[in-house]
Each structure stands twice: as C-alpha cells, then as structure tokens.
Design an enzyme around this catalytic site. Structure first.
Site, PDB file in Angstrom:
ATOM      1  N   TYR A  32      40.923  31.853  26.775  1.00  0.00           N
ATOM      2  CA  TYR A  32      39.468  31.755  26.597  1.00  0.00           C
ATOM      3  C   TYR A  32      38.823  32.555  27.732  1.00  0.00           C
ATOM      4  CZ  TYR A  32      35.391  30.065  24.227  1.00  0.00           C
ATOM      5  OH  TYR A  32      34.252  30.007  23.488  1.00  0.00           O
ATOM      6  N   HIS A  37      38.260  36.105  34.785  1.00  0.00           N
ATOM      7  CA  HIS A  37      39.621  36.579  34.473  1.00  0.00           C
ATOM      8  C   HIS A  37      39.661  38.115  34.505  1.00  0.00           C
ATOM      9  CE1 HIS A  37      39.607  32.641  32.084  1.00  0.00           C
ATOM     10  NE2 HIS A  37      40.603  32.465  32.924  1.00  0.00           N
TER      11      HIS A  37
HETATM   12  P1  AMP Z   1      42.393  29.496  34.053  1.00  0.00           P
HETATM   13  O1  AMP Z   1      42.473  30.289  32.784  1.00  0.00           O
HETATM   14  O2  AMP Z   1      41.132  28.693  34.171  1.00  0.00           O
HETATM   15  O3  AMP Z   1      43.649  28.722  34.336  1.00  0.00           O
HETATM   16  O4  AMP Z   1      42.274  30.557  35.223  1.00  0.00           O
HETATM   17  C1  AMP Z   1      43.209  31.596  35.358  1.00  0.00           C
HETATM   18  C2  AMP Z   1      42.959  32.294  36.669  1.00  0.00           C
HETATM   19  O5  AMP Z   1      41.632  32.802  36.684  1.00  0.00           O
HETATM   20  C3  AMP Z   1      43.087  31.360  37.875  1.00  0.00           C
HETATM   21  O6  AMP Z   1      43.707  32.060  38.943  1.00  0.00           O
HETATM   22  C4  AMP Z   1      41.658  31.033  38.189  1.00  0.00           C
HETATM   23  O7  AMP Z   1      41.440  30.682  39.536  1.00  0.00           O
HETATM   24  C5  AMP Z   1      40.978  32.345  37.861  1.00  0.00           C
HETATM   25  N1  AMP Z   1      39.549  32.137  37.621  1.00  0.00           N
HETATM   26  C6  AMP Z   1      38.984  31.196  36.829  1.00  0.00           C
HETATM   27  N2  AMP Z   1      37.633  31.273  36.915  1.00  0.00           N
HETATM   28  C7  AMP Z   1      37.353  32.286  37.770  1.00  0.00           C
HETATM   29  C8  AMP Z   1      36.148  32.850  38.285  1.00  0.00           C
HETATM   30  N3  AMP Z   1      34.942  32.399  37.923  1.00  0.00           N
HETATM   31  N4  AMP Z   1      36.236  33.886  39.143  1.00  0.00           N
HETATM   32  C9  AMP Z   1      37.459  34.367  39.530  1.00  0.00           C
HETATM   33  N5  AMP Z   1      38.624  33.871  39.086  1.00  0.00           N
HETATM   34  C10 AMP Z   1      38.585  32.844  38.222  1.00  0.00           C
END
Ligand code: AMP
Length: 290
Positions: A32, A37
């Site tokens: 998503y 990301h």
């Molecule tokens: P997730 O899909 O939420 O597990 O996140 C995957 C990666 O994206 C993880 O390393 C998160 O810390 C990073 N991430 C999620 N939200 C953000 C954001 N707003 N800014 C930068 N990195 C993010």
C-alpha cells in the site's frame, strides 16, 4: 521490472547481478505504497545498481488486537508505483512462501530492546519484525537496506540484530516523509475519516513543540513529555497511548536529555493507531530539532 513471489527466483536473479559486482539496495515494505516508501526507493536507486522492493504483510508482527485482517492492500497500484520508480525486482511472497505450512518454529528474539518504548505496548512485535527481516535479508543476500525513521525503534532493533548475527547488510535510516500539514505518511492513514485526518496533524505539531522546548534549554524528559501530551490533549478526538523520551541509539530512558535522543508518540484516533517521532540533537539552547 521482474516481479516474483519465489525466494528461489529472487536469489537466482540477484546472484546473476552480483556476478557483475552489482550493488544491491533493498526496501522491505508491507505494501500500500506511498511517497514515504518511494523516497526509500529513490535513495536506494541513487546508492546502488539494483533495487529490490519486497511487499509482505507479515502476520508474525501483528498482535491479536492489531489490524492484520484489514491491513490495506492494492497489489496492482503497488506494482505500477514500483515500475514508475525504477525498481528492478519486486518480491511479493505469499504467506506460504515465507512460512511453509502457515508457521515456522524458529524466531529471532532481539532481547530487552524489543520490550522498550513501542515494544512495551506491542509484545512480540519486534520479534516478528526481526524474524521476517532475517528471512528477507537471507533471501536478498548482501545488500544495503533502506528503512524509514518513521519506525524509529525498528531501525534501532534491526541494527542490533544485523550486528549481533553478523548479517551482510547495512541498515540505512531515511527521513520521514510528511503530508503538508506534518502528518507522517503511513499506509494506515487510509483508515482515517476526513475529520480524523484533520485531527491527526496534532501529533507532529506536539512533537515539534517538544523539540522546541528542548531547543530552548529544557532537558528534563518528564517536562518534554508533558509539553507533547498537553498539545495532543487539546484535541479531544486523539487519545495518547504513550509519549516516550529515549536514547537515540539504545532507546534507554534518560534521566537528563543529552546526546542523540528521540521523542516518540503512539496515539489512537478513533480505531486507528498512529505512531510518529522526532529526533533531538545535543544542542541545548541553540539547537534545531533534526
Ligand atoms: P511499512 O510498509 O509501513 O512496513 O514501511 C516500510 C518501510 O517504509 C519502513 O522502513 C518504514 O519505516 C518506511 N516508511 C513508512 N512510512 C514512511 C514515511 N512517511 N517516510 C519514510 N519512510 C517511511
């Protein structure tokens, strides 16, 4: 872009690249995808020759009352975003591929750090994160791994795990990407109604207020927590779960703030749980929040 759900195919593709000494950048996600990301993908592309993104909603890291069953997904949109961002390999394994038979016996326990801060409120979460990441790192092989500071403790825990287990990966921590009103981008923001979405911006405003108090010379963690809590408390639709002040490298609670420190918040808006944080630099009186 190669899209595969097979660990074997992923390994074969990357082994072929490494024969030509290609540097591999890896961005693990739960899909998503949003601009946070994409910022990790862009950084990985700048630093490396081949970029791998994984999309896997990892059941192991969700507790019984968490949102595993309703976690948002949109594989087609994610595929298009990855293609547009120039990803080389999109790895989207099934639960069966990662956990044959629905479960595995081995678990990676990061030790006491997994019970601090966010981990205190989500028992088992960081063991689930560490276990899936070790599996993903093993599938990808030697690489740089790009992770967001939005999940600050995740970065600290995985740095420890990769160091303790001598894994051939380097964790690169990247800045949080925010909406114009300061709300940290998150796949979970999709859950928010228009009214909740408006209210959610108070979390970042509160963290900035905490960082400003620190920049004005306040070094008492209790006072910083009260500043953050009182700003969030102004919005009755937001319920604080915790405000935490912790050492930026070990997440231990400081008696007096000095050195790299992170202020973290978890809050509920309706049924949606959001987390965010801000780093403090060691520049009392003159410092700017990082
Ligand atoms: P997730 O899909 O939420 O597990 O996140 C995957 C990666 O994206 C993880 O390393 C998160 O810390 C990073 N991430 C999620 N939200 C953000 C954001 N707003 N800014 C930068 N990195 C993010």
């Amino acid at each position: 872009m190669i899209a595969t759900g097979s660990i074997e195919d992923l390994r074969a593709s990357l082994d072929a690249e490494r024969k030509y000494s290609k540097r591999v950048g890896f961005v693990p996600t739960m899909g998503y995808l949003h601009d946070g990301h994409v910022s990790l993908i862009e950084r990985a592309k700048r630093d490396n020759d081949v970029v791998v993104v994984s999309i896997f909603v990892n059941p192991l890291q969700f507790g019984p009352s968490d949102d595993f069953d309703r976690y948002p997904t949109d594989p087609e949109r994610d595929h298009a975003i990855c293609e547009k961002a120039g990803v080389d390999i999109l790895f989207s394994p099934s639960v069966e591929q990662m956990y044959p038979g629905g479960a595995i016996s081995t678990s990676v326990d990061p030790g006491p750090i997994a019970n601090l801060s966010e981990g205190y409120y989500r028992p088992g979460h960081f063991a689930g994160v560490a276990t899936v990441c070790v599996k993903l790192f093993s599938a990808v092989g030697p690489c740089r791994v790009y992770m967001g500071k939005k999940d600050y403790q995740q970065v600290v825990v995985l740095r420890q795990v990769t160091s303790d287990l001598s894994l051939p990966v380097e964790i690169v921590a990247c800045e949080t990407v925010r909406e114009p009103d300061g709300l940290a981008m998150s796949s979970r923001n999709k859950y928010l109604s228009a009214e909740e979405r408006r209210a959610a911006a108070v979390i970042h405003r509160a963290l900035v207020a905490g960082a400003e108090a620190y920049a004005s010379g306040e070094v008492d963690p209790g006072v910083i927590k009260r500043v953050v809590s009182s700003v969030i408390g102004q919005d009755a639709s937001v319920t604080i779960q915790y405000v935490d002040v912790a050492g930026g490298n070990d997440l231990m609670p400081p008696v007096v703030i000095s050195g790299k420190t992170v202020v973290s918040v978890a809050a509920f808006i309706g049924h949606t749980r959001l987390i965010d944080n801000i780093e403090l630099e060691n520049q009392v009186g003159t410092g700017q929040p990082a």
